[in-house]
Scaffold this motif. Structure first.
Motif, PDB file in Angstrom:
ATOM      1  N   ASN A   1      34.088  27.306  44.773  1.00 12.37           N
ATOM      2  CA  ASN A   1      33.061  28.044  44.069  1.00 12.37           C
ATOM      3  C   ASN A   1      32.061  27.035  43.517  1.00 12.37           C
TER       4      ASN A   1
ATOM      5  N   PRO B   1      36.214  38.471  47.106  1.00 12.70           N
ATOM      6  CA  PRO B   1      37.586  38.886  47.417  1.00 12.70           C
ATOM      7  C   PRO B   1      38.172  38.187  48.651  1.00 12.70           C
TER       8      PRO B   1
ATOM      9  N   GLN C   1      39.053  34.620  47.717  1.00 18.65           N
ATOM     10  CA  GLN C   1      40.206  34.586  46.826  1.00 18.65           C
ATOM     11  C   GLN C   1      41.477  34.796  47.648  1.00 18.65           C
TER      12      GLN C   1
ATOM     13  N   LEU D   1      34.823  33.758  35.655  1.00 18.12           N
ATOM     14  CA  LEU D   1      34.258  33.701  36.989  1.00 18.12           C
ATOM     15  C   LEU D   1      35.108  34.549  37.918  1.00 18.12           C
ATOM     16  N   ARG D   2      34.452  35.223  38.842  1.00 19.14           N
ATOM     17  CA  ARG D   2      35.229  35.973  39.817  1.00 19.14           C
ATOM     18  C   ARG D   2      34.874  35.456  41.196  1.00 19.14           C
ATOM     19  N   PHE D   3      35.867  35.352  42.061  1.00 21.28           N
ATOM     20  CA  PHE D   3      35.608  34.882  43.413  1.00 21.28           C
ATOM     21  C   PHE D   3      35.363  36.064  44.338  1.00 21.28           C
TER      22      PHE D   3
ATOM     23  N   LEU E   1      29.769  35.710  40.898  1.00 15.81           N
ATOM     24  CA  LEU E   1      30.260  36.992  40.394  1.00 15.81           C
ATOM     25  C   LEU E   1      30.916  36.778  39.035  1.00 15.81           C
ATOM     26  N   GLU E   2      30.718  37.742  38.166  1.00 13.98           N
ATOM     27  CA  GLU E   2      31.304  37.597  36.834  1.00 13.98           C
ATOM     28  C   GLU E   2      32.477  38.530  36.659  1.00 13.98           C
ATOM     29  N   ALA E   3      33.432  38.063  35.865  1.00 17.02           N
ATOM     30  CA  ALA E   3      34.626  38.867  35.607  1.00 17.02           C
ATOM     31  C   ALA E   3      34.290  40.011  34.657  1.00 17.02           C
ATOM     32  N   ASP E   4      35.168  40.988  34.604  1.00 20.24           N
ATOM     33  CA  ASP E   4      35.017  42.093  33.669  1.00 20.24           C
ATOM     34  C   ASP E   4      35.189  41.558  32.244  1.00 20.24           C
TER      35      ASP E   4
ATOM     36  N   GLU F   1      38.547  40.767  30.613  1.00 21.76           N
ATOM     37  CA  GLU F   1      39.319  39.575  30.939  1.00 21.76           C
ATOM     38  C   GLU F   1      39.189  38.499  29.877  1.00 21.76           C
TER      39      GLU F   1
END
Lengths: 139, 515
Positions: free
Chosen positions: B229, B212, B215, B208-210, B408-411, B414
């Motif tokens: 989130n 910016p 974060q 999971l990406r926060f 948002l999804e992480a790369d 990761e």
């Protein structure tokens, strides 16, 4: 259903040939028509159907999802059935000299239509697990 | 590293640095080797669906190993749905005939529910969708129950080996080694190597990406309770709002934002609360949108509306057929055209939002959040730039909580297993930056002798088939892989007779035979 053009046509021809023929074989004596007449009508549904499918495919382009809801598959019986009836009355269907009675025609047509529609909406996937992912194409 | 003696059957620097391993290299590290023709890594719904296909194609359980750190394939999905506000009686956003427990999708969930409850209502609903009714969708609890039944039927637990997979590497004489770290105390060595001709990776979302700015706030102020989130547990937000009136900022325009809004609005109604909701869309959709008449999606009040997470034809119709022919930039462009965050237009949600707008307690607008700062009395201040009328204006929005629903999804890098595939197994990225797979879901560049390495699920988004991270998408992938394995002689191709007889067994609840 989420068909592609070729899938629509193949599915229609395949289901009319197998399901449609079986239903016609059973229904014909019940409605008091001759096999010559009912099978000629079945063939006409198939032949005219190719044209109808082209039209449906065009109409489907206006849908964002490019799908063809089940209900549409059922309701298209109305225009298709009316057109074929008009052609029968005018003697425009080859090998059919005299149109059957409206009741006999409607019973046969709707029995075939509903059976084909039901099979296309589920049981078709039992022997053909790839069919739904290929837009209704069998080959 | 745990209490185990380090180095006993562990990875060595030589193994870590060598992209292609020999049997001798693995043995010299003292790692025991287990043989299995087919290994699937992940053990979630992606692995389950593929294993289901293989079992139905006649592969015995002894030829399949599922390497996973979860006991039940639906466990992760269950966790994510629960925290994102879909408890088990609730319905998910999935088509009636997308059944992970049934490769045929027949009977559909609606038909099963109608049969079980002795009612034709679900069938009439499906008949009327999407014109006269919202899409009929299954209850999440029923999805789990039916998967449990299928798992028992195919002998899933007999194929499952518990542990955490560290990597998949190619083997010099063909096939792959998959390194598993078994749970502490269950193995003499730290690692176990699975030697297989075929391997499959379905590890789900890389992470999971926060947003910016959120974060940054969380790290700067060490505050993880007020900025949350939607995919992490955040029940405390709803509990707080039951104790006193408060304002919540919701960010995002997708299904999770809809769910969170529904929860907030349901609570408001049920408990007679005074909750105020400020909803910030980065992209505010005001109506039907798209490049031309044949590619126009409905929208309004900020949202883009779509029944499911992709246009329906990606799973079998025109879009699927079109994408299959595209590569590179052309493929990326079509993804862009049909993509974008969206949510279903459900009558209940429309009604709630309308009531909120009329009552003045729900406000939605376009904005980009520059940053978030602590406000007075334990509140938060979002500094938002809006650009609705062409002129940008900055405003400050105070709230008690911020719920990030952007998902948002992480790369993919990761994820440890995917990162290793990219750096050591020859895998590359597709036009969207995810794992590059063939039309039959083999990871490009990873072939090894007569073996093949496959991947399905979210990690492969951007490939020749678009709907990968969905139930039906996983089944499309599983079918392609099973057919490819049949071409390679691993199993038989499921023909009409095999398919029909296996369906009858499914319908009767009979187990899939071992051979």
């Amino acid at each position: 259903m989420v068909p592609v053009l070729l899938g629509r046509i193949q599915t229609r021809l395949f289901l009319l040939a197998f399901v449609g023929s079986a239903v016609t074989a059973i229904v014909t004596p019940l409605v008091g028509a001759t096999y010559g007449t009912t099978f000629a009508i079945l063939a006409a549904v198939a032949v005219l159907g190719v044209g109808w499918e082209l039209l449906y495919h065009l109409l489907m382009q206006f849908r964002w999802e490019k799908d063809w809801p089940s209900l549409f598959g059922l309701l298209t019986a109305v225009p298709e059935g009316l057109l074929l009836w008009a052609l029968l009355k005018r003697g425009a269907v080859p090998t059919v000299d005299a149109a059957p009675s409206l009741a006999a025609y409607a019973a046969h047509f709707l029995a075939v239509w509903i059976a084909v529609w039901l099979v296309a909406n589920g049981p078709m996937r039992v022997p053909f697990p790839r069919w739904r992912f290929h837009g209704g194409r069998l080959i | 590293m745990g209490g185990r003696e380090h180095g006993r059957g562990d990875l060595t620097p030589a193994l870590l640095d060598t992209p292609v391993w020999s049997d001798a290299l693995v043995e010299s590290a003292g790692i025991p080797v287990r043989d299995a023709p087919f290994v699937t890594v992940g053990g979630g719904i992606g692995s389950f669906v593929l294993v289901d296909y293989l079992r139905i194609a006649g592969v015995p359980t002894s030829d399949i190993r599922v390497l996973s750190n979860i006991d039940q394939p639906w466990q992760t999905y269950q966790y994510l749905t629960r925290v994102s506000q879909i408890p088990e009686p609730e319905r998910i956003r999935s088509d009636s005939s997308s059944r992970p427990d049934n490769i045929w999708g027949f009977p559909s969930y609606a038909l099963s529910e109608a049969w079980r409850d002795r009612t034709i209502r679900p069938l009439l609903h499906v008949l009327g969708e999407p014109i006269f009714a919202d899409y009929w969708t299954p209850r999440v609890g029923d999805v789990f129950t039916s998967m449990a039944r299928e798992a028992a039927r195919i002998g899933y637990s007999r194929m499952l080996d518990r542990g955490v997979v560290r990597m998949v590497r190619r083997r010099d004489k063909g096939g792959y080694f998959t390194i598993l770290t078994p749970p502490e105390g269950t193995s003499e060595t730290r690692r176990i190597a699975y030697r297989s001709r075929f391997a499959h990776v379905a590890v789900g979302y890389p992470g999971l990406r926060f947003l910016p700015d959120l974060q940054e706030f969380r790290e700067k102020y060490g505050d993880y309770t007020r900025v949350v989130n939607a995919y992490e547990p955040h029940e405390h937000v709803y509990e707080f709002l039951k104790t006193r009136p408060g304002t919540v900022v919701v960010r995002g325009g997708g299904i999770v934002a809809s769910r969170v809004l529904q929860r907030l609005m349901d609570d408001r109604e049920r408990h007679n609360l005074q909750t105020r909701i400020v909803h910030i869309f980065r992209t505010f959709v005001t109506g039907a949108h798209g490049p031309h008449l044949w590619a126009r999606r409905k929208g309004g009040d900020g949202w883009a509306y779509q029944g499911f997470n992709y246009p329906k034809s990606v799973w079998g119709g025109q879009l699927k057929a079109r994408m299959r022919k595209l590569d590179g930039a052309e493929r990326a462009a079509l993804y862009k055209e049909m993509g974008g965050t969206n949510t279903p237009k459900r009558r209940r949600w429309q009604q709630q939002m309308r009531a909120g707008r009329e009552g003045g307690w729900y406000e939605a607008f376009q904005g980009v959040v520059e940053r978030v700062e602590p406000g007075v009395d334990g509140t938060l201040t979002s500094i938002v730039t809006s650009d609705l009328t062409g002129e940008s204006a900055t405003q400050k929005i105070g709230s008690n909580y911020i719920i990030d629903c952007t998902g948002l999804e992480a790369d993919i890098a990761e994820h440890r297993i995917l990162a290793d595939l990219l750096s050591h197994a020859g895998a590359g990225r597709n036009p969207l930056g995810r794992l590059d797979v063939e039309r039959h879901f083999e990871i490009k560049g990873t072939a090894s002798g007569d073996g093949a390495l496959y991947a399905t699920g979210a990690a492969t988004l951007g490939g020749y088939f678009p709907g990968v991270d969905t139930f039906l998408g996983l089944q499309v992938g599983a079918q392609e892989i099973t057919d490819d394995l049949a071409r390679r002689g691993f199993c038989r191709r499921i023909g009409p007779i095999r398919s029909a007889t296996q369906w009858v067994r499914w319908a009767l609840g009979r187990p899939v035979k071992e051979a």
